[in-house]
Design a protein around this motif. Structure first.
Motif, PDB file in Angstrom:
ATOM      1  N   ILE A   1       0.833  -1.204   0.000  1.00  0.00           N
ATOM      2  CA  ILE A   1       0.000   0.000   0.000  1.00  0.00           C
ATOM      3  C   ILE A   1       0.865   1.251   0.000  1.00  0.00           C
ATOM      4  N   VAL A   2       2.035   1.181   0.598  1.00  0.00           N
ATOM      5  CA  VAL A   2       2.963   2.316   0.561  1.00  0.00           C
ATOM      6  C   VAL A   2       3.373   2.589  -0.886  1.00  0.00           C
ATOM      7  N   ARG A   3       3.714   1.529  -1.618  1.00  0.00           N
ATOM      8  CA  ARG A   3       4.070   1.691  -3.041  1.00  0.00           C
ATOM      9  C   ARG A   3       2.881   2.223  -3.846  1.00  0.00           C
ATOM     10  N   ALA A   4       1.711   1.657  -3.625  1.00  0.00           N
ATOM     11  CA  ALA A   4       0.524   2.078  -4.379  1.00  0.00           C
ATOM     12  C   ALA A   4       0.171   3.537  -4.086  1.00  0.00           C
TER      13      ALA A   4
ATOM     14  N   VAL B   1       1.542  10.112  -2.732  1.00  0.00           N
ATOM     15  CA  VAL B   1       1.581  10.288  -1.282  1.00  0.00           C
ATOM     16  C   VAL B   1       2.670   9.406  -0.692  1.00  0.00           C
ATOM     17  N   GLU B   2       3.555  10.023   0.090  1.00  0.00           N
ATOM     18  CA  GLU B   2       4.624   9.277   0.743  1.00  0.00           C
ATOM     19  C   GLU B   2       4.169   8.844   2.136  1.00  0.00           C
TER      20      GLU B   2
ATOM     21  N   ARG C   1      -1.606  11.496   6.378  1.00  0.00           N
ATOM     22  CA  ARG C   1      -1.692  11.343   4.921  1.00  0.00           C
ATOM     23  C   ARG C   1      -2.631  10.199   4.548  1.00  0.00           C
ATOM     24  N   VAL C   2      -2.625   9.130   5.342  1.00  0.00           N
ATOM     25  CA  VAL C   2      -3.578   8.039   5.100  1.00  0.00           C
ATOM     26  C   VAL C   2      -4.999   8.567   5.292  1.00  0.00           C
ATOM     27  N   ASP C   3      -5.209   9.317   6.378  1.00  0.00           N
ATOM     28  CA  ASP C   3      -6.526   9.917   6.604  1.00  0.00           C
ATOM     29  C   ASP C   3      -6.950  10.760   5.401  1.00  0.00           C
TER      30      ASP C   3
END
Length: 144
Positions: A21-24, A31-32, A42-44
């Motif tokens: 999910i970090v890569r996606a 988004v890093e 950032r996830v939010d």
């Protein structure tokens, strides 16, 4: 809810879901997600954008599972937690096969929280979830 996952939903694979999910997030949204408590903001934001677009949990279930694992990895790395499988009795309560056990004996459900964040909006903030379970100060990016 039925959906396909790339790996078996086992504690050993939670970091793999998180890494994917970090890569996606980087490739799709630019988004890093660096695995820090601050990255949960950032996830939010990503989940709020999906929510505003009317995306449903059913249509992005595997993605939400990944964001839940990413959130769990922040709890593991910065909150002293450890992934573990749920018991049969807990499965009915948590609804997911994995939870994070915390140092004080508590257990939290970051996967379920990611789904709730999309469904309910900011009231189910992943950053706040981290703060509650680790005792971290709001705005803090240091380890708990």
């Amino acid at each position: 809810m039925e959906f396909r996952l790339k790996y078996a939903p086992e504690p050993v694979n939670a970091p793999l879901f998180a890494a994917d999910i970090v890569r996606a997030a980087a490739e799709i949204d630019g988004v890093e997600l660096d695995g820090t408590p601050g990255s949960l903001d950032r996830v939010d934001a990503v989940l709020e954008r999906l929510r505003a677009e009317g995306v449903t949990t059913d249509s992005v279930a595997a993605t939400l599972f990944g964001f839940g694992c990413s959130t769990g990895e922040v709890l593991v790395r910065h909150g002293g937690g450890a992934w573990r499988a749920v018991t049969e009795e807990e499965r009915a309560v948590f609804g997911w096969p994995l939870v994070v056990a915390l140092p004080g004996g508590g257990v939290c459900n970051p996967i379920g929280k990611a789904f709730k964040r999309l469904e309910n909006g900011p009231e189910d903030s992943l950053r706040y979830f981290y703060q509650v379970f680790t005792g971290a100060e709001p705005g803090s990016t240091a380890s708990a």
